[in-house]
Design an enzyme around this catalytic site. Structure first.
Site, mmCIF file in Angstrom:
data_model
loop_
_atom_site.group_PDB
_atom_site.id
_atom_site.type_symbol
_atom_site.label_atom_id
_atom_site.label_comp_id
_atom_site.label_asym_id
_atom_site.label_seq_id
_atom_site.Cartn_x
_atom_site.Cartn_y
_atom_site.Cartn_z
ATOM 1 N N ASN A 13 0.866 -1.180 0.000
ATOM 2 C CA ASN A 13 0.000 0.000 0.000
ATOM 3 C C ASN A 13 0.905 1.234 0.000
ATOM 4 O O ASN A 13 1.491 1.575 1.020
ATOM 5 C CB ASN A 13 -0.892 -0.027 1.245
ATOM 6 N N LYS A 15 0.142 4.240 -0.219
ATOM 7 C CA LYS A 15 -0.514 5.424 0.374
ATOM 8 C C LYS A 15 -0.310 6.613 -0.569
ATOM 9 O O LYS A 15 -0.271 6.422 -1.777
ATOM 10 C CB LYS A 15 -0.010 5.657 1.799
ATOM 11 N N HIS A 101 -9.437 1.100 5.063
ATOM 12 C CA HIS A 101 -8.152 1.301 5.735
ATOM 13 C C HIS A 101 -8.359 2.243 6.929
ATOM 14 O O HIS A 101 -9.178 3.167 6.850
ATOM 15 C CB HIS A 101 -7.127 1.891 4.761
ATOM 16 N N GLU A 103 -6.742 4.646 7.937
ATOM 17 C CA GLU A 103 -6.557 6.076 7.609
ATOM 18 C C GLU A 103 -7.823 6.644 6.966
ATOM 19 O O GLU A 103 -8.159 7.810 7.165
ATOM 20 C CB GLU A 103 -5.323 6.249 6.705
ATOM 21 N N GLU A 173 -5.172 -4.880 10.665
ATOM 22 C CA GLU A 173 -4.172 -3.829 10.826
ATOM 23 C C GLU A 173 -4.445 -3.063 12.128
ATOM 24 O O GLU A 173 -5.253 -2.124 12.132
ATOM 25 C CB GLU A 173 -4.227 -2.851 9.659
ATOM 26 N N GLY A 179 2.658 2.452 10.818
ATOM 27 C CA GLY A 179 3.601 3.561 10.662
ATOM 28 C C GLY A 179 4.284 3.967 11.955
ATOM 29 O O GLY A 179 4.926 5.011 12.025
ATOM 30 N N SER A 218 3.642 -1.962 10.391
ATOM 31 C CA SER A 218 5.097 -1.979 10.617
ATOM 32 C C SER A 218 5.739 -3.330 10.277
ATOM 33 O O SER A 218 6.657 -3.773 10.973
ATOM 34 C CB SER A 218 5.437 -1.562 12.048
HETATM 35 P P1 13P Z 1 3.201 0.506 7.663
HETATM 36 O O1 13P Z 1 3.707 -0.796 7.079
HETATM 37 O O2 13P Z 1 3.928 1.708 7.129
HETATM 38 O O3 13P Z 1 3.125 0.451 9.152
HETATM 39 O O4 13P Z 1 1.697 0.683 7.142
HETATM 40 C C1 13P Z 1 0.807 -0.375 7.249
HETATM 41 C C2 13P Z 1 -0.400 -0.065 6.476
HETATM 42 O O5 13P Z 1 -1.159 0.822 6.831
HETATM 43 C C3 13P Z 1 -0.664 -0.820 5.245
HETATM 44 O O6 13P Z 1 -1.938 -0.585 4.767
#
Ligand code: 13P
Length: 259
Positions: A13, A15, A101, A103, A173, A179, A218
């Protein structure tokens, strides 16, 4: 059906990151070692505007990598300025789409109901939805992890048929792991994945044993293997590390059965 009969999957992903030059470099690097990744689905999820470029480049490379989007809208078409339908995503070559997601839930206030409708729209357009679920840090410490995840799953099952999970995937997740550098332990991840599979099995054991459940939060080259070895972890949804060729390749390799 057990873990060995579920095809491992790793999705990157990106982002809101990427550019034409980054795509050239990253896809070039991935392509060089793609041949060593057998028996696994690797999905790249760039921002909307780069989907077509990535699709064309994968085609040119005769790559087996798959294409996914990070979001879609729940309506088929119409006056929804700024939105992108699932049929449009299919049109430009997507097979997958990330739905719900954290976010989107947190920064864009997407409700369980909207996410459920997006999931259904994506599925009916022929895409494979990757449904993201996960609790916040506060929810985990107050013992609400399973209640939150159950609510997130049930809201989708109210709107979409359980049968959708013959194709759709789930990504667990935990919000506190995204992150942050804090990864769920393999045991924590597997506990949630096993519970999710168990809930689905209450209605349909066959669907439950086939559905792929990815872990995200992560995931790095250094911790991927131990997470992916867990019996109910079928791969990963990778954020930051999916932007670095060598790290992403190493994570993908950790999900194959020949490591
Ligand atoms: P990270 O791997 O940067 O922690 O992000 C995970 C994520 O949100 C994947 O959709």
């Amino acid at each position: 059906m057990n873990k060995l009969t579920r095809r491992p999957c790793v999705a990157g992903n990106w982002k809101m990151q990427g550019s034409y030059s980054m795509i050239e470099t990253l896809l070039g690097e991935l392509h060089q070692q793609e041949q060593y990744l057998q028996g696994i689905d690797v999905i790249l999820c760039p921002p909307f505007v780069y989907l077509e470029r990535v699709a064309k480049m994968l085609q040119r490379q005769e790559s087996t990598f798959l294409l996914g989007a990070q979001n879609t809208y729940c309506e088929e078409k119409g006056a929804y300025t700024g939105e992108v339908s699932a049929a449009m995503l299919k049109d430009v070559g997507c097979q997958y789409v990330i739905i719900g997601h954290s976010e989107r839930r947190q920064l864009f206030a997407e409700s369980d109901e909207l996410i459920a409708r997006k999931f259904r729209a994506a599925y009916h357009a022929g895409l494979t939805p990757i449904l993201c679920l996960g609790e916040t840090q506060a929810e985990r410490v107050s013992g609400q992890t399973f209640a939150v995840i159950r609510r997130q799953l049930d809201s989708v099952l109210e709107v979409a048929e359980l049968n959708c999970f013959n194709r759709a995937m789930i990504a667990y997740e935990p919000v506190w792991a995204i992150g942050t550098g804090l990864t769920a332990t393999p045991e924590q991840a597997n506990e949630v994945h096993t519970t999710l599979r168990g809930w689905i099995a209450e209605s349909d054991p066959k669907i439950a044993s086939g559905v792929r459940i990815l872990y995200g939060g992560s995931v790095k080259a250094s911790n991927a293997k131990e997470l992916f070895c867990e019996p109910n972890v079928d791969g990963g949804l990778i954020g930051g590390a999916s932007l670095e060729g060598q790290a992403f390749l190493s994570i993908c390799h950790s999900a194959t059965y020949d490591t």
